[in-house]
Design a protein around this motif. Structure first.
Motif, short mmCIF file in Angstrom:
data_model
loop_
_atom_site.label_atom_id
_atom_site.label_comp_id
_atom_site.label_asym_id
_atom_site.label_seq_id
_atom_site.Cartn_x
_atom_site.Cartn_y
_atom_site.Cartn_z
N ILE A 78 0.84 -1.21 0.00
CA ILE A 78 0.00 0.00 0.00
C ILE A 78 0.87 1.25 0.00
CG2 ILE A 78 -1.68 1.33 1.33
CD1 ILE A 78 -2.86 -1.36 2.24
N ASP A 79 1.95 1.23 0.75
CA ASP A 79 2.87 2.37 0.79
C ASP A 79 3.46 2.63 -0.58
OD1 ASP A 79 4.45 4.41 2.30
OD2 ASP A 79 6.12 3.15 1.66
N PHE A 80 3.88 1.57 -1.28
CA PHE A 80 4.43 1.72 -2.62
C PHE A 80 3.39 2.34 -3.56
CE2 PHE A 80 4.47 -0.08 -6.91
CZ PHE A 80 5.67 0.42 -7.39
N LEU A 81 2.17 1.81 -3.51
CA LEU A 81 1.13 2.31 -4.41
C LEU A 81 0.75 3.75 -4.07
CD1 LEU A 81 -1.07 -0.91 -4.58
CD2 LEU A 81 0.40 0.01 -6.38
N SER A 82 0.82 4.11 -2.82
CA SER A 82 0.55 5.50 -2.42
C SER A 82 1.57 6.45 -3.04
CB SER A 82 0.58 5.62 -0.89
OG SER A 82 -0.42 4.84 -0.30
N GLN A 83 2.82 6.01 -3.09
CA GLN A 83 3.88 6.85 -3.62
C GLN A 83 3.85 6.94 -5.15
OE1 GLN A 83 7.79 5.87 -2.02
NE2 GLN A 83 6.85 5.15 -0.12
N ARG A 84 3.19 5.98 -5.81
CA ARG A 84 3.20 5.93 -7.28
C ARG A 84 1.93 6.48 -7.90
NH1 ARG A 84 7.41 2.54 -9.31
NH2 ARG A 84 6.53 3.02 -11.36
N ARG A 85 1.12 7.19 -7.13
CA ARG A 85 -0.17 7.64 -7.64
C ARG A 85 -0.06 8.56 -8.85
NH1 ARG A 85 -3.31 9.71 -2.38
NH2 ARG A 85 -1.17 10.09 -1.70
N LYS A 86 1.01 9.32 -8.95
CA LYS A 86 1.16 10.25 -10.07
C LYS A 86 1.71 9.56 -11.31
CE LYS A 86 1.77 14.37 -7.19
NZ LYS A 86 2.65 15.53 -6.87
N LEU A 87 2.18 8.32 -11.15
CA LEU A 87 2.79 7.60 -12.27
C LEU A 87 1.91 6.46 -12.78
CD1 LEU A 87 6.43 7.35 -10.88
CD2 LEU A 87 5.55 9.01 -12.53
N LEU A 88 1.07 5.92 -11.92
CA LEU A 88 0.23 4.79 -12.28
C LEU A 88 -1.24 5.20 -12.31
CD1 LEU A 88 1.81 2.04 -9.98
CD2 LEU A 88 2.21 2.35 -12.44
N GLU A 89 -2.00 4.52 -13.18
CA GLU A 89 -3.44 4.79 -13.29
C GLU A 89 -4.29 3.68 -12.69
OE1 GLU A 89 -4.22 6.67 -17.48
OE2 GLU A 89 -2.60 5.19 -17.66
N GLY A 90 -3.76 2.47 -12.69
CA GLY A 90 -4.58 1.35 -12.24
C GLY A 90 -3.77 0.31 -11.50
N VAL A 91 -4.50 -0.59 -10.84
CA VAL A 91 -3.90 -1.74 -10.16
C VAL A 91 -4.66 -2.99 -10.58
CG1 VAL A 91 -3.39 -2.85 -7.95
CG2 VAL A 91 -3.16 -0.36 -8.18
N VAL A 92 -3.92 -3.99 -11.01
CA VAL A 92 -4.49 -5.29 -11.37
C VAL A 92 -4.29 -6.23 -10.19
CG1 VAL A 92 -4.40 -7.23 -12.97
CG2 VAL A 92 -3.93 -4.91 -13.79
N ILE A 93 -5.36 -6.86 -9.74
CA ILE A 93 -5.28 -7.85 -8.66
C ILE A 93 -5.50 -9.22 -9.27
CG2 ILE A 93 -6.10 -8.55 -6.39
CD1 ILE A 93 -7.31 -5.75 -6.09
N THR A 94 -4.48 -10.05 -9.20
CA THR A 94 -4.53 -11.36 -9.83
C THR A 94 -4.02 -12.39 -8.85
OG1 THR A 94 -3.93 -12.57 -11.86
CG2 THR A 94 -2.27 -11.08 -10.95
N GLY A 95 -3.71 -13.59 -9.31
CA GLY A 95 -3.29 -14.61 -8.36
C GLY A 95 -2.53 -15.74 -8.99
N GLY A 96 -2.78 -16.93 -8.40
CA GLY A 96 -3.76 -17.29 -7.41
C GLY A 96 -5.20 -16.86 -7.73
N GLU A 97 -6.03 -16.94 -6.69
CA GLU A 97 -7.42 -16.50 -6.82
C GLU A 97 -7.72 -15.45 -5.76
OE1 GLU A 97 -11.01 -15.42 -7.57
OE2 GLU A 97 -9.74 -16.56 -8.97
N PRO A 98 -7.81 -14.18 -6.16
CA PRO A 98 -7.97 -13.09 -5.18
C PRO A 98 -9.24 -13.17 -4.34
CG PRO A 98 -7.24 -12.23 -7.30
CD PRO A 98 -7.61 -13.66 -7.52
N THR A 99 -10.34 -13.71 -4.89
CA THR A 99 -11.60 -13.67 -4.16
C THR A 99 -11.62 -14.62 -2.96
OG1 THR A 99 -12.62 -15.32 -5.62
CG2 THR A 99 -12.88 -12.99 -6.22
N LEU A 100 -10.58 -15.42 -2.78
CA LEU A 100 -10.49 -16.27 -1.60
C LEU A 100 -10.21 -15.47 -0.34
CD1 LEU A 100 -8.37 -19.30 -2.89
CD2 LEU A 100 -10.84 -19.19 -2.57
N HIS A 101 -9.71 -14.25 -0.50
CA HIS A 101 -9.22 -13.47 0.64
C HIS A 101 -10.31 -12.54 1.18
CE1 HIS A 101 -5.02 -14.70 -0.01
NE2 HIS A 101 -5.35 -14.70 -1.28
#
Length: 228
Positions: A53-76
């Motif tokens: 989360i800290d990394f993604l917070s710092q990259r907000r001006k450089l990144l537009e999206g986040v892909v959540i993959t796996g594994g199977e994310p909906t297990l969590h």
């Protein structure tokens, strides 16, 4: 969320967006051709969620999206709150899923936490074989497909082209469940099928000509179909 990996930048995984990819650990399927067995079997130490989360917070001006993959994310159980955090940071969120947990998918959709969903369809939606998942899980696949078809968010269906799970008959069953979403046929590397260090199974990758014929069949039905 148990996070097994982080790809800091991708131009390919989220259509039209510069993104990061977060890989969750664990899966309720045991596809013999899986390309991420270390994630499925949780062989690596999980990354601290706070660090991600800290990394993604710092990259907000450089990144537009986040892909959540796996594994199977909906297990969590933490997937919902993780997506909420990503949205609060201003990110578009894409989920990759096997479609086995429609209630988790429904909850995310109703909360407006997803901007794009890519769902794998690995066999006839009505008859998932025991070589892919435990009894009963396959029954959820048509429900998840219907949820996405009824939703207003962008989504796609992906078919890993491995026999005996995919043939002309099972492919026809798949496209009968799809009205308007893009359909992508995925070539599977031979070494994934022959690998001996994962769950046992037999199969073979469909050749390019066969995949082209399946694509042509889908297009005749009015679907957008491509090979990846």
């Amino acid at each position: 969320m148990r996070i097994g990996g982080l790809q800091k930048t991708t131009l390919l995984d989220f259509p039209g967006k510069v993104s990061a990819v977060v890989f969750s650990q664990g899966c309720n399927f045991f596809c013999p051709y899986c390309h991420n067995p270390d994630l499925v079997l949780c062989r690596q130490e999980a990354l601290p969620l706070a660090n991600v989360i800290d990394f993604l917070s710092q990259r907000r001006k450089l990144l537009e999206g986040v892909v959540i993959t796996g594994g199977e994310p909906t297990l969590h159980d933490g997937l919902f709150s993780f997506c909420a955090i990503l949205k609060s940071l201003g990110y578009a969120v894409k989920l990759d899923t096997n479609g086995s947990r429609p209630e988790a998918l429904r909850r995310l959709l109703l909360a407006g936490l997803l901007d794009y969903v890519a769902m794998d369809v690995k066999a006839n939606p009505a008859q998932y074989p025991a070589a892919l998942c435990s009894q009963g899980l396959g029954e959820n696949i048509p429900r998840s497909m219907a949820l996405l078809e009824e939703s207003r968010i962008a989504h796609e269906f992906r078919v890993p082209c491995v026999a005996p799970f995919i043939d002309t008959g099972s492919f026809m069953d798949i496209i009968e469940h799809i009205r308007h979403a893009p359909l992508f046929l995925q070539a599977v590397r031979l070494e994934n099928i022959l690998r001996a260090d994962f769950f046992s199974g037999q199969g073979y990758a469909l050749d390019r000509n066969t995949m082209e014929n399946l694509c042509s069949t889908a297009r005749q039905k009015g679907l957008l179909c491509q090979i990846r």
